[in-house]
Design a protein around this motif. Structure first.
Motif, PDB file in Angstrom:
ATOM      1  N   GLU A  93       0.683  -1.306  -0.133  1.00 10.98           N
ATOM      2  CA  GLU A  93      -0.181   0.181   0.081  1.00 10.98           C
ATOM      3  C   GLU A  93       0.496   1.280   0.084  1.00 10.98           C
ATOM      4  O   GLU A  93      -0.166   2.535  -0.479  1.00 10.98           O
ATOM      5  CB  GLU A  93      -1.262   0.255   1.280  1.00 10.98           C
ATOM      6  CG  GLU A  93      -1.726  -1.189   1.624  1.00 10.98           C
ATOM      7  CD  GLU A  93      -3.345  -1.503   0.235  1.00 10.98           C
ATOM      8  OE1 GLU A  93      -3.701  -0.184  -0.548  1.00 10.98           O
ATOM      9  OE2 GLU A  93      -2.945  -2.245  -0.731  1.00 10.98           O
TER      10      GLU A  93
ATOM     11  N   ILE B 119      -0.909   5.949   3.099  1.00 13.86           N
ATOM     12  CA  ILE B 119      -1.583   4.603   4.163  1.00 13.86           C
ATOM     13  C   ILE B 119      -2.263   5.431   5.226  1.00 13.86           C
ATOM     14  O   ILE B 119      -3.620   5.136   5.158  1.00 13.86           O
ATOM     15  CB  ILE B 119      -0.839   3.672   5.418  1.00 13.86           C
ATOM     16  CG1 ILE B 119      -0.820   2.591   4.408  1.00 13.86           C
ATOM     17  CG2 ILE B 119      -1.520   3.499   6.116  1.00 13.86           C
ATOM     18  CD1 ILE B 119       0.812   1.942   4.948  1.00 13.86           C
ATOM     19  N   THR B 120      -1.901   6.994   5.262  1.00 11.90           N
ATOM     20  CA  THR B 120      -1.834   7.902   6.022  1.00 11.90           C
ATOM     21  C   THR B 120      -3.440   8.973   6.013  1.00 11.90           C
ATOM     22  O   THR B 120      -4.646   8.490   6.445  1.00 11.90           O
ATOM     23  CB  THR B 120      -0.749   9.596   5.887  1.00 11.90           C
ATOM     24  OG1 THR B 120      -0.082   8.801   6.331  1.00 11.90           O
ATOM     25  CG2 THR B 120      -2.090  10.278   6.852  1.00 11.90           C
TER      26      THR B 120
ATOM     27  N   GLN C  46      -5.382   6.882   3.338  1.00 15.73           N
ATOM     28  CA  GLN C  46      -6.469   5.923   3.103  1.00 15.73           C
ATOM     29  C   GLN C  46      -6.682   6.312   4.326  1.00 15.73           C
ATOM     30  O   GLN C  46      -8.116   5.901   4.744  1.00 15.73           O
ATOM     31  CB  GLN C  46      -5.806   4.295   2.721  1.00 15.73           C
ATOM     32  CG  GLN C  46      -5.598   4.563   1.459  1.00 15.73           C
ATOM     33  CD  GLN C  46      -4.698   3.104   1.248  1.00 15.73           C
ATOM     34  OE1 GLN C  46      -5.479   2.455   1.350  1.00 15.73           O
ATOM     35  NE2 GLN C  46      -3.508   3.205   0.589  1.00 15.73           N
ATOM     36  N   THR C  47      -6.614   6.196   5.208  1.00  9.77           N
ATOM     37  CA  THR C  47      -6.896   6.060   7.008  1.00  9.77           C
ATOM     38  C   THR C  47      -7.564   7.019   6.581  1.00  9.77           C
ATOM     39  O   THR C  47      -8.670   6.886   7.446  1.00  9.77           O
ATOM     40  CB  THR C  47      -5.854   6.181   7.784  1.00  9.77           C
ATOM     41  OG1 THR C  47      -4.699   4.754   7.440  1.00  9.77           O
ATOM     42  CG2 THR C  47      -6.891   5.551   9.647  1.00  9.77           C
TER      43      THR C  47
ATOM     44  N   LEU D 193     -10.844   6.163   5.734  1.00 18.28           N
ATOM     45  CA  LEU D 193     -11.677   5.572   6.351  1.00 18.28           C
ATOM     46  C   LEU D 193     -12.706   6.230   7.427  1.00 18.28           C
ATOM     47  O   LEU D 193     -13.497   5.059   8.213  1.00 18.28           O
ATOM     48  CB  LEU D 193     -10.760   4.086   7.282  1.00 18.28           C
ATOM     49  CG  LEU D 193     -10.380   3.941   6.497  1.00 18.28           C
ATOM     50  CD1 LEU D 193      -8.889   2.245   6.515  1.00 18.28           C
ATOM     51  CD2 LEU D 193     -11.438   2.364   5.124  1.00 18.28           C
TER      52      LEU D 193
ATOM     53  N   LEU E 230      -0.663   3.220  11.516  1.00 19.44           N
ATOM     54  CA  LEU E 230      -1.207   2.074  10.827  1.00 19.44           C
ATOM     55  C   LEU E 230      -1.710   1.119  11.266  1.00 19.44           C
ATOM     56  O   LEU E 230      -2.622   0.483  11.449  1.00 19.44           O
ATOM     57  CB  LEU E 230       0.525   1.563  10.307  1.00 19.44           C
ATOM     58  CG  LEU E 230       0.518   0.311  10.186  1.00 19.44           C
ATOM     59  CD1 LEU E 230      -0.118   0.282   8.508  1.00 19.44           C
ATOM     60  CD2 LEU E 230       2.077  -0.621  10.087  1.00 19.44           C
TER      61      LEU E 230
ATOM     62  N   TYR F 104      -5.197   1.982  10.976  1.00 17.58           N
ATOM     63  CA  TYR F 104      -5.555   1.129   9.646  1.00 17.58           C
ATOM     64  C   TYR F 104      -6.267   0.136   9.482  1.00 17.58           C
ATOM     65  O   TYR F 104      -6.739  -0.733   8.779  1.00 17.58           O
ATOM     66  CB  TYR F 104      -4.377   1.615   8.662  1.00 17.58           C
ATOM     67  CG  TYR F 104      -4.607   0.892   6.759  1.00 17.58           C
ATOM     68  CD1 TYR F 104      -5.596   2.086   5.868  1.00 17.58           C
ATOM     69  CD2 TYR F 104      -3.957   0.040   6.987  1.00 17.58           C
ATOM     70  CE1 TYR F 104      -6.073   1.495   5.189  1.00 17.58           C
ATOM     71  CE2 TYR F 104      -3.928  -0.136   4.744  1.00 17.58           C
ATOM     72  CZ  TYR F 104      -4.845   0.475   4.399  1.00 17.58           C
ATOM     73  OH  TYR F 104      -5.403   0.267   3.295  1.00 17.58           O
TER      74      TYR F 104
ATOM     75  N   ARG G 235      -9.809  -0.935  10.813  1.00 15.76           N
ATOM     76  CA  ARG G 235     -10.761  -0.032  10.401  1.00 15.76           C
ATOM     77  C   ARG G 235     -10.906  -0.908   8.806  1.00 15.76           C
ATOM     78  O   ARG G 235     -12.285  -0.833   8.534  1.00 15.76           O
ATOM     79  CB  ARG G 235     -10.290   1.147  10.339  1.00 15.76           C
ATOM     80  CG  ARG G 235     -11.121   1.496  11.513  1.00 15.76           C
ATOM     81  CD  ARG G 235     -10.556   3.505  11.932  1.00 15.76           C
ATOM     82  NE  ARG G 235     -12.092   3.958  10.849  1.00 15.76           N
ATOM     83  CZ  ARG G 235     -13.120   4.374  11.331  1.00 15.76           C
ATOM     84  NH1 ARG G 235     -12.758   4.468  12.853  1.00 15.76           N
ATOM     85  NH2 ARG G 235     -14.200   4.626  10.832  1.00 15.76           N
ATOM     86  N   ALA G 236     -10.049  -1.467   8.744  1.00 16.20           N
ATOM     87  CA  ALA G 236     -10.552  -1.553   6.825  1.00 16.20           C
ATOM     88  C   ALA G 236     -10.996  -2.847   6.805  1.00 16.20           C
ATOM     89  O   ALA G 236     -10.947  -3.500   7.439  1.00 16.20           O
ATOM     90  CB  ALA G 236      -8.976  -1.907   6.454  1.00 16.20           C
TER      91      ALA G 236
ATOM     92  N   LEU H 174      -7.005  -5.227   0.660  1.00 18.39           N
ATOM     93  CA  LEU H 174      -7.261  -4.011   1.077  1.00 18.39           C
ATOM     94  C   LEU H 174      -7.301  -3.523  -0.334  1.00 18.39           C
ATOM     95  O   LEU H 174      -8.037  -2.385  -0.419  1.00 18.39           O
ATOM     96  CB  LEU H 174      -5.719  -3.788   1.873  1.00 18.39           C
ATOM     97  CG  LEU H 174      -5.601  -3.859   2.894  1.00 18.39           C
ATOM     98  CD1 LEU H 174      -4.419  -3.761   3.440  1.00 18.39           C
ATOM     99  CD2 LEU H 174      -6.608  -3.570   4.160  1.00 18.39           C
TER     100      LEU H 174
END
Length: 737
Positions: free
Chosen positions: A138, A176-177, A179-180, A183, A233, A236, A239-240, A276
């Protein structure tokens, strides 16, 4: 004179020395003055040079001021979002709904529904392979950027343009941040009163327009300031959505591999990280091959980025992750869907709580039903056939032990032919006709004439039912009429005792759908579901009391000891007398031991049941029971295409036998609760008397035993049936209550 010359010279030299020193010291100043006084280039070139120099100075002045203002605005925006960020713990469980965990009769988990959350994990507590797989897949620069990766965005734009899409369509270059941040929907909680559906809200959270992207970047940078990299992380990983109803790494690891996220190996970690990208499409419960192919790509990325040695990568590629046996079985299938539909909606389909439901399912019997169905279709049904089948197995009290709603057994949310398909019942309905007669005092040994028979039906004209074989057997006992599934006797008995009574008995046994109003009622012209029919037969086995099939035993909230609700089914009120039920069981035992259901026999057990085939063979049934279980089988096409060469006594009976024989493995032999009738005086099953002869009958005290001669004489018993009025039907006998 020489001296005079010499001395002045010395004096001059001495006098000039300080001047030379002064000149040396003033040289830099003179050079500066010279440079300052350097004449400017004249003409057009000079003018252009001056103009360019002025523009450069102006641009620089504006640029550093604008940059300073932009940095200040950026800092203020990040600072604002920073103040809105909640504590870390508040972000770890992001489910909008709760979960439902279903337990079988032994207390073992067999299915999950809703949004599963296995528990909080952190970047430090999960397997290092899982952490590395997520970063490699990711965001390989996760620990080196400030929430936004300009290089990643530029690369994504380049790829999108090269593939003919818009710069922001397709690959987003999100870290990733970022995407978080998506979320948690940039800190915007779902508000049901907004008029938005939950699906619309989630779509807004994932919007890819420029304004949303800019806000997402600011929010991501605020998160980088507020939380550590491992904290982000951790959010993430918790919650993913990872497919199969699992939210977070722990729920996914338990769902697919039956182990904690801290214990997954490289190949399992790669499969989880691969989800993911597209959790629903790549879910191993939907398509294991596709999930394994994606995991192979993740393993390659882990090797290229140094997270796996060559030997580890080779081992992981050679041994791809597979579903654990328990995880594969935990789809729950038709039974889980049915149980969820029977419970209160706010604790099942739309629960916001974590709920535990204890059920009646016996996983051993469920496996037996699935294997029995599979065996028959693999060995006795032509390849490519689209015929379907369904099975229900329950105890005599209505507790459902197994359910198969179609040939695909590992399903979720599929059409359930055991509970949702309304089909004509055919001759499988006939036991309720005989139940009504036996409850009125008739004996299984009473005689009815199987002969050509017609009725005038108002508005429809003459109706002349026929037997399946197109032959007539003449005088037969009620037992033989049921054993051979004769149509004429069933219609005569139904007309004799009254259709209303037959309908009432069938309805009280649990057949709730509208029943046919005409004489074809006796031949199963009405529609019902397999679970209703099987439950009605359970009422015959348990001695004549109604049954409500059920699968939910109790429901409680996770963490609570006391259930919120208990079962909504079981044995209800009595429908027919127990002696009548025991005699009906005797008659139905003859169906399997001597009649149309002989293919159902197995293991030397006493078994009872009834075959059923509808007109044009659109439906074929076999429903029967042992002393332990009641099982029903339906077979047909979803589009009502007629079956070719299939009757209830054929393939459905084979499926019933294969499923029930497996379900009874290891159980002791038990006799059926049945009562053989006492033959009427001078009348045996091998010595029938013509129905047109008036005869005194010893019905054993109303057909219930005892051997007394009653003073009622049957006139024209079931005879004269060609009048078209049904006048040859038997007069109802008084019930021995």
């Amino acid at each position: 004179m020489v001296a005079d010359r010499r001395y002045p010279s010395k004096g001059k030299a001495a006098g000039k020395q300080p001047a030379k020193k002064s000149t040396a010291k003033a040289a830099p100043a003179r050079r500066k003055a010279t440079r300052a006084r350097k004449p400017r280039r004249g003409g057009v070139l000079g003018l252009l040079s001056a103009l360019v120099s002025w523009i450069v100075r102006l641009i620089w002045t504006i640029t550093w001021r604008v940059a300073l203002v932009a940095i200040l605005c950026l800092g203020l925006a990040v600072g604002y979002f920073y103040t809105t960020l909640p504590p870390l713990q508040a972000l770890l469980d992001g489910r909008a709904r709760g979960s439902v965990t279903l337990l079988d009769r032994n207390g073992d988990v067999f299915a999950w529904r809703g949004d599963q959350f296995g528990g909080v994990v952190t970047a430090e507590s999960v397997s290092r392979h899982l952490k590395n797989a997520v970063i490699a897949t990711e965001d390989k620069r996760f620990y080196r950027h400030l929430g936004v990766s300009p290089r990643g965005i530029a690369s994504a734009v380049r790829i999108n343009l090269s593939e003919g899409r818009g710069p922001l369509s397709g690959h987003g270059g999100s870290t990733i941040t970022q995407q978080t941040a998506k979320l948690i929907c940039l800190g915007e909680p779902y508000d049901p009163s907004s008029g938005q559906t939950e699906q619309e809200y989630e779509a807004g959270c994932r919007a890819g327009n420029l304004q949303r992207k800019a806000k997402e970047a600011l929010y991501a940078m605020a998160m980088e300031v507020k939380y550590s990299k491992d904290d982000i992380l951790s959010i993430y990983l918790n919650r993913a959505y990872m497919g199969g109803g699992a939210y977070g790494a722990e729920a996914a690891a338990q769902r697919f591999f039956g182990k904690s996220a801290a214990e997954v190996n490289p190949s399992e970690a790669a499969m989880l990280a691969g989800l993911l990208t597209s959790p629903s499409v790549l879910s191993p419960t939907n398509d294991l091959d596709r999930a394994q192919n994606r995991a192979a790509t993740v393993i390659r990325l882990m090797r290229e980025q140094g997270y796996l040695t060559a030997a580890e990568a080779e081992t992981a590629q050679a041994n791809p992750a597979v579903l654990s046996d328990a995880a594969e079985a935990r789809a729950g299938g038709y039974f889980a869907d049915w149980v969820m539909s029977t419970g209160p909606e706010f604790f099942t389909r739309n629960t916001t709580e974590d709920v535990i439901i204890r059920t009646t399912l016996d996983q051993r019997i469920q496996k037996a039903a699935e294997e029995g169905l599979k065996y028959v279709f693999e060995n006795k049904v032509r390849d490519g056939s689209e015929a379907q089948a369904a099975i229900v197995i329950m105890s005599a009290d209505g507790a459902v032990r197994a359910m198969v709603g179609g040939r695909k057994t590992k399903v979720r949310g599929a059409f359930n032919r055991a509970t949702q398909a309304l089909r004509q019942t055919g001759s499988a309905f006939k036991p309720f006709v005989y139940a009504a007669a036996l409850d009125l005092g008739y004996s299984p040994n009473d005689i009815v004439v199987d002969e050509p028979f017609c009725m005038n039906i108002p508005g429809s004209g003459e109706w002349c039912p026929k037997n399946y074989t197109n032959r007539f057997l003449g005088p037969v006992t009620l037992t033989n009429a049921l054993k051979d599934s004769l149509n004429i006797p069933a219609v005569k008995i139904s007309e004799g005792v009254g259709r209303d009574l037959v309908s009432r008995v069938a309805g009280q046994f649990g057949i709730k759908n509208d029943l046919a109003a005409g004489p074809a009622l006796a031949l199963g012209a009405s529609e019902s579901t397999l679970i209703e029919m099987t439950g009605a037969y359970a009422g015959i086995l348990n001695g004549g009391s109604s049954v409500t099939p059920y699968g939910l035993v109790d429901l409680r909230l996770m963490g609570d000891d006391e259930p919120l609700m208990g079962t909504g089914g079981g044995i209800g009120e009595r429908v027919i007398q127990e002696d009548a039920a025991r005699q009906l069981v005797y008659m139905m035992e003859k169906v399997i031991s001597e009649g149309t259901g002989q293919r159902a026999q197995f293991g030397g057990r006493e078994l009872a049941g009834k075959t059923g085939t509808t007109s044009a063979a659109k439906d074929a049934w076999f429903i029967g029971f042992s002393a332990d279980y009641v099982a029903g089988v339906w077979m047909g096409y979803d589009d009502n295409t007629p079956l070719k060469g299939v009757t209830g006594g054929g393939l459905p009976t084979d499926i019933w036998r294969e499923a029930m024989s497996r379900a009874h493995e290891g159980t002791e032999l038990k006799g059926l609760p049945m009562s053989p009738p006492i033959a009427p005086s001078g009348l045996g099953e091998q010595d029938p008397v013509l129905a047109s002869d008036p005869i005194p009958v010893d019905n054993g005290g109303g057909g219930q035993g005892g051997g007394n001669i009653i003073d009622q004489v049957l006139q024209d018993i079931f005879g004269g049936g060609s009048s078209g009025s049904g006048s040859g039907a038997p007069a109802p006998r008084p019930a021995d209550r």
